[in-house]
Design a protein around this motif. Structure first.
Motif, PDB file in Angstrom:
ATOM      1  N   GLU A 153       0.837  -1.192   0.000  1.00 25.52           N
ATOM      2  CA  GLU A 153       0.000   0.000   0.000  1.00 25.52           C
ATOM      3  C   GLU A 153       0.878   1.252   0.000  1.00 25.52           C
ATOM      4  N   GLY A 154       0.578   2.156  -0.914  1.00 25.36           N
ATOM      5  CA  GLY A 154       1.348   3.391  -1.030  1.00 25.36           C
ATOM      6  C   GLY A 154       2.453   3.342  -2.059  1.00 25.36           C
ATOM      7  N   ASP A 155       2.818   2.132  -2.516  1.00 25.39           N
ATOM      8  CA  ASP A 155       3.854   2.020  -3.554  1.00 25.39           C
ATOM      9  C   ASP A 155       3.371   2.665  -4.845  1.00 25.39           C
ATOM     10  N   MET A 156       4.271   3.381  -5.494  1.00 24.04           N
ATOM     11  CA  MET A 156       3.950   4.009  -6.770  1.00 24.04           C
ATOM     12  C   MET A 156       4.217   3.025  -7.900  1.00 24.04           C
ATOM     13  N   LEU A 157       3.275   2.929  -8.818  1.00 26.76           N
ATOM     14  CA  LEU A 157       3.444   2.086  -9.994  1.00 26.76           C
ATOM     15  C   LEU A 157       4.152   2.890 -11.077  1.00 26.76           C
ATOM     16  N   PRO A 158       4.782   2.217 -12.034  1.00 26.09           N
ATOM     17  CA  PRO A 158       5.392   2.948 -13.149  1.00 26.09           C
ATOM     18  C   PRO A 158       4.316   3.744 -13.890  1.00 26.09           C
ATOM     19  N   SER A 159       4.728   4.818 -14.528  1.00 22.71           N
ATOM     20  CA  SER A 159       3.773   5.585 -15.316  1.00 22.71           C
ATOM     21  C   SER A 159       3.238   4.715 -16.453  1.00 22.71           C
ATOM     22  N   VAL A 160       2.087   5.090 -16.952  1.00 24.41           N
ATOM     23  CA  VAL A 160       1.478   4.349 -18.059  1.00 24.41           C
ATOM     24  C   VAL A 160       2.447   4.300 -19.237  1.00 24.41           C
ATOM     25  N   ARG A 161       3.045   5.423 -19.552  1.00 20.82           N
ATOM     26  CA  ARG A 161       3.984   5.487 -20.684  1.00 20.82           C
ATOM     27  C   ARG A 161       5.221   4.621 -20.453  1.00 20.82           C
ATOM     28  N   ALA A 162       5.774   4.709 -19.252  1.00 19.36           N
ATOM     29  CA  ALA A 162       6.991   3.941 -18.953  1.00 19.36           C
ATOM     30  C   ALA A 162       6.724   2.442 -19.025  1.00 19.36           C
ATOM     31  N   LEU A 163       5.600   2.003 -18.458  1.00 18.77           N
ATOM     32  CA  LEU A 163       5.285   0.579 -18.486  1.00 18.77           C
ATOM     33  C   LEU A 163       5.007   0.109 -19.910  1.00 18.77           C
ATOM     34  N   ALA A 164       4.304   0.936 -20.679  1.00 17.53           N
ATOM     35  CA  ALA A 164       4.024   0.582 -22.076  1.00 17.53           C
ATOM     36  C   ALA A 164       5.327   0.410 -22.855  1.00 17.53           C
ATOM     37  N   LYS A 165       6.252   1.328 -22.652  1.00 15.99           N
ATOM     38  CA  LYS A 165       7.542   1.251 -23.350  1.00 15.99           C
ATOM     39  C   LYS A 165       8.318   0.017 -22.916  1.00 15.99           C
ATOM     40  N   GLU A 166       8.341  -0.243 -21.603  1.00 16.83           N
ATOM     41  CA  GLU A 166       9.069  -1.403 -21.062  1.00 16.83           C
ATOM     42  C   GLU A 166       8.529  -2.714 -21.625  1.00 16.83           C
ATOM     43  N   LEU A 167       7.193  -2.808 -21.751  1.00 17.45           N
ATOM     44  CA  LEU A 167       6.567  -4.052 -22.213  1.00 17.45           C
ATOM     45  C   LEU A 167       6.418  -4.133 -23.731  1.00 17.45           C
ATOM     46  N   GLY A 168       6.615  -3.022 -24.411  1.00 17.75           N
ATOM     47  CA  GLY A 168       6.459  -3.011 -25.859  1.00 17.75           C
ATOM     48  C   GLY A 168       5.005  -3.092 -26.298  1.00 17.75           C
ATOM     49  N   VAL A 169       4.139  -2.446 -25.523  1.00 20.44           N
ATOM     50  CA  VAL A 169       2.709  -2.427 -25.857  1.00 20.44           C
ATOM     51  C   VAL A 169       2.259  -0.969 -25.949  1.00 20.44           C
ATOM     52  N   SER A 170       1.025  -0.764 -26.371  1.00 19.66           N
ATOM     53  CA  SER A 170       0.526   0.595 -26.514  1.00 19.66           C
ATOM     54  C   SER A 170       0.180   1.202 -25.159  1.00 19.66           C
ATOM     55  N   ILE A 171       0.190   2.514 -25.122  1.00 24.03           N
ATOM     56  CA  ILE A 171      -0.187   3.248 -23.920  1.00 24.03           C
ATOM     57  C   ILE A 171      -1.638   2.936 -23.561  1.00 24.03           C
ATOM     58  N   ILE A 172      -2.476   2.767 -24.558  1.00 22.28           N
ATOM     59  CA  ILE A 172      -3.888   2.452 -24.328  1.00 22.28           C
ATOM     60  C   ILE A 172      -4.028   1.137 -23.569  1.00 22.28           C
ATOM     61  N   THR A 173      -3.192   0.166 -23.888  1.00 22.53           N
ATOM     62  CA  THR A 173      -3.232  -1.136 -23.222  1.00 22.53           C
ATOM     63  C   THR A 173      -2.889  -1.004 -21.749  1.00 22.53           C
ATOM     64  N   THR A 174      -1.819  -0.282 -21.437  1.00 23.72           N
ATOM     65  CA  THR A 174      -1.437  -0.136 -20.031  1.00 23.72           C
ATOM     66  C   THR A 174      -2.448   0.731 -19.281  1.00 23.72           C
ATOM     67  N   ARG A 175      -2.979   1.753 -19.943  1.00 24.72           N
ATOM     68  CA  ARG A 175      -3.987   2.597 -19.294  1.00 24.72           C
ATOM     69  C   ARG A 175      -5.213   1.757 -18.939  1.00 24.72           C
ATOM     70  N   ARG A 176      -5.609   0.857 -19.837  1.00 27.95           N
ATOM     71  CA  ARG A 176      -6.772   0.005 -19.563  1.00 27.95           C
ATOM     72  C   ARG A 176      -6.489  -0.929 -18.389  1.00 27.95           C
ATOM     73  N   ALA A 177      -5.284  -1.469 -18.310  1.00 28.10           N
ATOM     74  CA  ALA A 177      -4.922  -2.339 -17.180  1.00 28.10           C
ATOM     75  C   ALA A 177      -5.021  -1.565 -15.866  1.00 28.10           C
ATOM     76  N   TYR A 178      -4.490  -0.348 -15.832  1.00 27.32           N
ATOM     77  CA  TYR A 178      -4.549   0.470 -14.627  1.00 27.32           C
ATOM     78  C   TYR A 178      -5.995   0.824 -14.282  1.00 27.32           C
ATOM     79  N   THR A 179      -6.802   1.112 -15.297  1.00 27.57           N
ATOM     80  CA  THR A 179      -8.218   1.433 -15.073  1.00 27.57           C
ATOM     81  C   THR A 179      -8.942   0.247 -14.461  1.00 27.57           C
ATOM     82  N   GLU A 180      -8.672  -0.960 -14.966  1.00 26.79           N
ATOM     83  CA  GLU A 180      -9.289  -2.171 -14.411  1.00 26.79           C
ATOM     84  C   GLU A 180      -8.887  -2.347 -12.943  1.00 26.79           C
TER      85      GLU A 180
END
Length: 76
Positions: free
Chosen positions: A32-59
């Motif tokens: 609790e309280g840990d910061m997750l990587p930004s949507v852009r950073a995680l998308a770049k790291e995983l090689g997926v679109s920003i929309i994909t990571t944003r949807r994961a965070y939204t879920e």
């Protein structure tokens, strides 16, 4: 963050990401309280679109695992 995705899986990429983050929270890897990587950073790291990571965070936010604060980031 060690997230592995299978681009040939029938499971949507956003769901694979969300499930692995959820597992890390439940297993105590993320606390609790840990910061997750930004949507852009995680998308770049995983090689997926920003929309994909944003949807994961939204879920995760809808399920109560994550809180997103505009201009600050997403937190467990």
């Amino acid at each position: 963050m060690d997230i592995y995705i299978n681009k040939t899986s029938e499971i949507p990429l956003y769901e694979q990401i969300a499930e692995q983050i959820k597992k890390m929270i439940l297993d105590g890897v993320l606390h609790e309280g840990d910061m997750l990587p930004s949507v852009r950073a995680l998308a770049k790291e995983l090689g997926v679109s920003i929309i994909t990571t944003r949807r994961a965070y939204t879920e995760l936010e809808h399920e109560g695992f994550v809180i997103t604060t505009p201009a600050k980031g997403s937190f467990v």
